[in-house]
Design a protein around this motif. Sequence first.
Motif, PDB file in Angstrom:
ATOM      1  N   GLN A 134      -4.298   0.662  18.771  1.00  0.00           N
ATOM      2  CA  GLN A 134      -3.459   1.515  17.943  1.00  0.00           C
ATOM      3  C   GLN A 134      -3.239   2.866  18.625  1.00  0.00           C
ATOM      4  N   CYS A 135      -2.151   3.530  18.281  1.00  0.00           N
ATOM      5  CA  CYS A 135      -1.891   4.887  18.760  1.00  0.00           C
ATOM      6  C   CYS A 135      -1.101   5.604  17.664  1.00  0.00           C
ATOM      7  N   ARG A 136      -1.076   6.927  17.748  1.00  0.00           N
ATOM      8  CA  ARG A 136      -0.462   7.726  16.670  1.00  0.00           C
ATOM      9  C   ARG A 136       0.158   8.988  17.272  1.00  0.00           C
ATOM     10  N   PRO A 137       1.385   8.903  17.805  1.00  0.00           N
ATOM     11  CA  PRO A 137       2.058  10.091  18.340  1.00  0.00           C
ATOM     12  C   PRO A 137       2.312  11.118  17.243  1.00  0.00           C
ATOM     13  N   ASP A 138       2.451  12.374  17.645  1.00  0.00           N
ATOM     14  CA  ASP A 138       2.756  13.413  16.662  1.00  0.00           C
ATOM     15  C   ASP A 138       4.075  13.131  15.951  1.00  0.00           C
ATOM     16  N   LEU A 139       5.095  12.790  16.742  1.00  0.00           N
ATOM     17  CA  LEU A 139       6.438  12.586  16.190  1.00  0.00           C
ATOM     18  C   LEU A 139       7.116  11.396  16.850  1.00  0.00           C
ATOM     19  N   VAL A 140       7.879  10.668  16.053  1.00  0.00           N
ATOM     20  CA  VAL A 140       8.652   9.536  16.566  1.00  0.00           C
ATOM     21  C   VAL A 140      10.074   9.666  16.042  1.00  0.00           C
ATOM     22  N   ASN A 141      11.042   9.524  16.922  1.00  0.00           N
ATOM     23  CA  ASN A 141      12.449   9.547  16.522  1.00  0.00           C
ATOM     24  C   ASN A 141      12.883   8.102  16.302  1.00  0.00           C
ATOM     25  N   ILE A 142      13.067   7.712  15.031  1.00  0.00           N
ATOM     26  CA  ILE A 142      13.368   6.314  14.729  1.00  0.00           C
ATOM     27  C   ILE A 142      14.799   5.936  15.089  1.00  0.00           C
TER      28      ILE A 142
ATOM     29  N   ASP B 250       0.806  -1.220   0.000  1.00  0.00           N
ATOM     30  CA  ASP B 250       0.000   0.000   0.000  1.00  0.00           C
ATOM     31  C   ASP B 250       0.842   1.275   0.000  1.00  0.00           C
ATOM     32  N   GLY B 251       2.165   1.106  -0.064  1.00  0.00           N
ATOM     33  CA  GLY B 251       3.055   2.260  -0.112  1.00  0.00           C
ATOM     34  C   GLY B 251       3.586   2.710   1.229  1.00  0.00           C
ATOM     35  N   THR B 252       3.048   2.162   2.330  1.00  0.00           N
ATOM     36  CA  THR B 252       3.527   2.540   3.656  1.00  0.00           C
ATOM     37  C   THR B 252       4.841   1.830   3.965  1.00  0.00           C
ATOM     38  N   LEU B 253       5.602   2.417   4.891  1.00  0.00           N
ATOM     39  CA  LEU B 253       6.817   1.790   5.390  1.00  0.00           C
ATOM     40  C   LEU B 253       6.496   1.146   6.734  1.00  0.00           C
ATOM     41  N   ARG B 254       6.974  -0.079   6.943  1.00  0.00           N
ATOM     42  CA  ARG B 254       6.596  -0.806   8.147  1.00  0.00           C
ATOM     43  C   ARG B 254       7.794  -1.503   8.794  1.00  0.00           C
ATOM     44  N   ALA B 255       7.672  -1.662  10.123  1.00  0.00           N
ATOM     45  CA  ALA B 255       8.662  -2.413  10.889  1.00  0.00           C
ATOM     46  C   ALA B 255       7.942  -3.012  12.085  1.00  0.00           C
ATOM     47  N   GLU B 256       8.321  -4.208  12.474  1.00  0.00           N
ATOM     48  CA  GLU B 256       7.663  -4.873  13.604  1.00  0.00           C
ATOM     49  C   GLU B 256       8.685  -5.290  14.632  1.00  0.00           C
ATOM     50  N   SER B 257       8.341  -5.062  15.892  1.00  0.00           N
ATOM     51  CA  SER B 257       9.235  -5.429  16.991  1.00  0.00           C
ATOM     52  C   SER B 257       8.403  -5.797  18.212  1.00  0.00           C
ATOM     53  N   ASN B 258       8.656  -6.983  18.751  1.00  0.00           N
ATOM     54  CA  ASN B 258       7.964  -7.453  19.959  1.00  0.00           C
ATOM     55  C   ASN B 258       6.437  -7.388  19.829  1.00  0.00           C
ATOM     56  N   GLY B 259       5.941  -7.721  18.633  1.00  0.00           N
ATOM     57  CA  GLY B 259       4.504  -7.755  18.432  1.00  0.00           C
ATOM     58  C   GLY B 259       3.861  -6.415  18.136  1.00  0.00           C
ATOM     59  N   VAL B 260       4.678  -5.351  18.074  1.00  0.00           N
ATOM     60  CA  VAL B 260       4.154  -4.012  17.779  1.00  0.00           C
ATOM     61  C   VAL B 260       4.552  -3.635  16.355  1.00  0.00           C
ATOM     62  N   LEU B 261       3.556  -3.301  15.538  1.00  0.00           N
ATOM     63  CA  LEU B 261       3.800  -2.920  14.150  1.00  0.00           C
ATOM     64  C   LEU B 261       3.850  -1.402  14.042  1.00  0.00           C
ATOM     65  N   MET B 262       4.940  -0.882  13.502  1.00  0.00           N
ATOM     66  CA  MET B 262       5.080   0.555  13.265  1.00  0.00           C
ATOM     67  C   MET B 262       4.816   0.823  11.791  1.00  0.00           C
ATOM     68  N   ILE B 263       3.934   1.788  11.507  1.00  0.00           N
ATOM     69  CA  ILE B 263       3.544   2.087  10.136  1.00  0.00           C
ATOM     70  C   ILE B 263       3.784   3.569   9.858  1.00  0.00           C
ATOM     71  N   ILE B 264       4.561   3.856   8.831  1.00  0.00           N
ATOM     72  CA  ILE B 264       4.829   5.237   8.406  1.00  0.00           C
ATOM     73  C   ILE B 264       4.120   5.474   7.075  1.00  0.00           C
ATOM     74  N   GLY B 265       3.350   6.539   7.014  1.00  0.00           N
ATOM     75  CA  GLY B 265       2.678   6.873   5.764  1.00  0.00           C
ATOM     76  C   GLY B 265       1.215   6.485   5.701  1.00  0.00           C
ATOM     77  N   MET B 266       0.671   5.950   6.782  1.00  0.00           N
ATOM     78  CA  MET B 266      -0.750   5.628   6.799  1.00  0.00           C
ATOM     79  C   MET B 266      -1.575   6.911   6.890  1.00  0.00           C
ATOM     80  N   GLY B 267      -2.565   7.046   6.022  1.00  0.00           N
ATOM     81  CA  GLY B 267      -3.398   8.230   6.034  1.00  0.00           C
ATOM     82  C   GLY B 267      -4.239   8.325   7.286  1.00  0.00           C
TER      83      GLY B 267
END
Length: 230
Positions: free
Chosen positions: A213-221, A9-26
């Motif tokens: 799910q949650c969506r912080p304003d900013l995340v420092n990767i 779908d064009g998003t960037l994703r990474a998973e760690s310890n059962g938590v999926l991080m999604i960048i670019g989700m509308g």
Amino acid sequence: MIELTRNVDGTLRAESNGVLMIIGMGMDEYHRTAKDPEEQFYSKTRLQAILQADRGPEWVYNTWVKHPDATIEDEGDRDVGDSKEAHLRVGRAIDTRLFDGTEEYAKLFVVPPETYPSPMTATECKKNMVVPGSPEAMIWKKWHTNADYCKSWEKEQYELGKTPLSLPQADWVERAYHSLMRHPRVAEIMADPNWIAQVSFRWTCPFTGRKMQCRPDLVNIAERSWGDLK
């Protein structure tokens, strides 16, 4: 450093310890009400609605599913994610203006016109000696929220995927944006490529099995930290 992979779908994703991080989700997708209750993700806002109403998730699902004949006001009440509550609407607008830029902000939010065209009444046509229904019978009236035309315009904007803002709300968004950007730390963060805006996290609660799910304003990767500018 977090390793990201691109999804179909064009998003960037990474998973760690059962938590999926999604960048670019509308934002619309993040707040979407799933047709299948088992696929519904719950955010803090939706969990608060459950607690405040003292109802179970079945009530939340049935209440939030939008009825095709619902009015705009009803739709706002039906879906907390798409609520017309001023604080939520303006908060989203500020986030979009700050993190996604002016162009994206203009695509998603709109301010009503100061005046609108409206046909003269029969009495007005007679007084002005014009034919009812003719181009000359159209006059420009000051915008009034309760006018039928204004309600139709607002409905059309929602159908186009835009959220109407009042002039005071639009002014509030601009003031908040410029106020935040004047802060040296905010400007520094926005220029740092390690800080990513509007990153979504999804996981399954180990105690209830509910999808969260949650969506912080900013995340420092790089530092694995997060921040909220407001």
